[in-house]
Design a protein around this motif. Structure first.
Motif, short mmCIF file in Angstrom:
data_model
loop_
_atom_site.label_atom_id
_atom_site.label_comp_id
_atom_site.label_asym_id
_atom_site.label_seq_id
_atom_site.Cartn_x
_atom_site.Cartn_y
_atom_site.Cartn_z
N ALA A 25 82.35 48.22 -70.09
CA ALA A 25 80.96 47.85 -70.31
C ALA A 25 80.61 48.48 -69.68
N PRO A 26 79.02 48.75 -69.68
CA PRO A 26 78.06 48.89 -69.17
C PRO A 26 77.12 48.25 -68.74
N ALA A 27 76.85 49.08 -67.78
CA ALA A 27 75.69 48.02 -66.88
C ALA A 27 75.28 47.56 -67.32
N THR A 28 74.39 46.02 -66.95
CA THR A 28 73.57 44.71 -67.50
C THR A 28 72.52 44.62 -66.42
N GLY A 29 72.40 44.82 -65.56
CA GLY A 29 71.36 44.61 -64.49
C GLY A 29 72.15 45.16 -62.63
N THR A 30 71.72 43.62 -62.37
CA THR A 30 72.31 44.42 -60.85
C THR A 30 73.01 43.19 -60.67
#
Ligand code: OOG
Ligand code: NI
Length: 453
Positions: free
Chosen positions: A362-367
């Protein structure tokens, strides 16, 4: 051209395995059982290696660890130099005197993940604590006997010095090095003390007799890895090997942690003692075979919980040597360890075990690491425990010394004197796992192009 330390270690491990199979045929039977069990597990479930993805699969049939017991500080210091040539560093300090075994120990092993993956061979190495012999005359005699022996061949010493001086060995020297070092681990059925001295040493502690009475620190067991230790234990019983009463360590779980171990008990072997111009026949039990199944490395918090739960179990019931309460012991172990979380995500979120992070689909959603795991942008795989457990080790020692061999001798833990004998300090295993975990997080976040902040 220099041969890599990994290659020397792999060759040494293979040579040792071959020698031990010849010396102790029951060990060959054990290896067959393990191979059958592992093949069965791998055939049944594609997921058997979920715990050890990718790089670890090649390790399955490779030898995992062995153990030796040394007599003097000088022997330990030289052994450390020999192992260094094979890329093995001392990791961890184990005080076995807590369990009335008069030794303290470390594990020589590869440290970097890539080196472990290439060949994981370790040697659990114990140093006798002569100061724990109460009888002064006997202590003196043991010390003199040990001072007289030379456990390394001339060739092993010369080649170790050469490796140190030139930063490794070429192929021909590496081959000779393996052959020379193997001699140190060989069994000698001719004792170097007379039968009366042997008897007195046995009375002091069977382990002291094992270390002091022979020409060298014979390898006392080798331990292959099994993917199902309960099946392998049943296999030992079925094939008539004298299996230890219970499997040491945590109970069977969905998410394996630390290390589970069992063994077949040491065989009673013919030895002879010098007597005047001739020999007296006798027997000694020292050599056995062991199997292990490894799980996730625990953080100090996880380890504290493990120690607390195990202590709770052992306060309620101690496994009897004859196996008479084995079922009750296993039931109690299961019951008490229900308090130890048993999903990878819980173990991760509660900071109980170490993990390797990877890049998910999945793509990044924050840190936020938790959010990234929830979203599938990061993945988790447990870091395998590469070390040992003192309570388990004590159980293995006891069952192979004759279970009656519990002496009252207790001494204060003495890491400083161990490190002085070793000539260097032992690495902290927690720091090694912690570094693997944080390196993997940095790398995974880097791939996600988000900063570690
Ligand atoms: C070593 C016993 C410890 C283990 O697997 O915990 C050990 C010995 O008997 O010398 O190898
Ligand atoms: Ni062992």
């Amino acid at each position: 051209m220099k041969v890599s330390a990994n290659k020397i270690r792999a060759d040494f491990s293979a040579a040792m395995s071959l020698m031990y199979r010849k010396e102790v045929p029951a060990y060959g039977t054990l290896v067959e059982i393990v191979e059958e069990v592992n093949a069965g597990v791998l055939g049944r479930s594609g997921n058997a290696l979920a715990l050890t993805p990718g790089e670890d699969t090649a390790r399955i049939s490779a030898e995992r660890h062995g153990a030796i017991r040394l007599g003097t500080a000088e022997e330990l210091a030289m052994m450390a130099r020999v192992f260094d040539v094979m890329g093995m560093e001392p990791v961890g300090y184990y005080d076995l005197s807590i369990a009335s075994v008069p030794v303290h120990s470390t594990a020589f092993r590869p440290v970097a993940r890539a080196d472990l993956a290439e060949n994981p061979f370790r040697v659990f190495t114990s140093l006798l604590r002569l100061e724990l012999i109460a009888d002064e005359a006997l202590r003196q005699k043991a010390a003199e006997t040990l001072a007289r022996r030379k456990i390394f061949t001339e060739g092993a010493v010369v080649l170790t010095e050469k490796a140190e001086a030139q930063g490794g060995l070429d192929e021909a020297d590496a081959k000779r090095f393996v052959a020379e070092v193997l001699e140190t681990f060989r069994w000698h059925s001719d004792a170097c003390v007379d039968a009366a001295t042997f008897g007195a040493l046995i009375d002091a502690h069977r382990l002291i007799a094992d270390v002091v009475s022979f020409k060298g620190p014979h390898i006392n067991h080798l331990t292959p890895r099994t993917l199902d230790i309960d099946a392998a234990q049943a296999g030992m019983v079925a094939r008539g090997l004298p299996a230890k009463a219970v499997v040491e360590g945590p109970p069977r779980r969905s998410c394996p942690i630390l290390l589970r171990q069992t063994a077949f008990k040491a065989l009673n072997e013919a030895v002879r003692f010098p007597e005047g111009a001739g020999w007296t026949e006798g027997h000694h039990t020292a050599r056995f075979g062991e199997i292990e199944q490894r799980g996730a490395a625990l953080t100090p918090k996880g380890r504290a919980l493990y120690d607390q739960l195990l202590a709770e179990v052992r306060a309620a019931i101690l496994p009897a040597a004859d196996g008479s309460n084995a079922e009750e012991y296993v039931a109690k172990l299961q019951e008490v360890f229900a308090a130890f979380p048993d999903t990878w995500r819980d173990l991760h979120d509660q900071g109980l075990a170490y993990f390797k992070y990877g890049r998910g689909e999945a793509p990044a959603t924050g840190t936020d690491v938790s959010a990234l795991l929830d979203a599938g942008a990061l993945t988790l795989s447990p870091i395998i425990y590469e070390d040992f457990l003192p309570v388990s080790a004590a159980g293995i020692f006891q069952s192979n010394l004759g279970d009656e061999a519990r002496s009252e001798t207790q001494g204060a833990s003495n890491r400083a004197s161990f490190e002085a004998a070793l000539g260097k300090s032992v690495a902290d295993e927690f720091a090694l796992y912690e570094a693997m975990q944080s390196d993997s997080l940095v790398a995974a976040l880097d791939q996600l192009k988000v900063s570690a902040a």
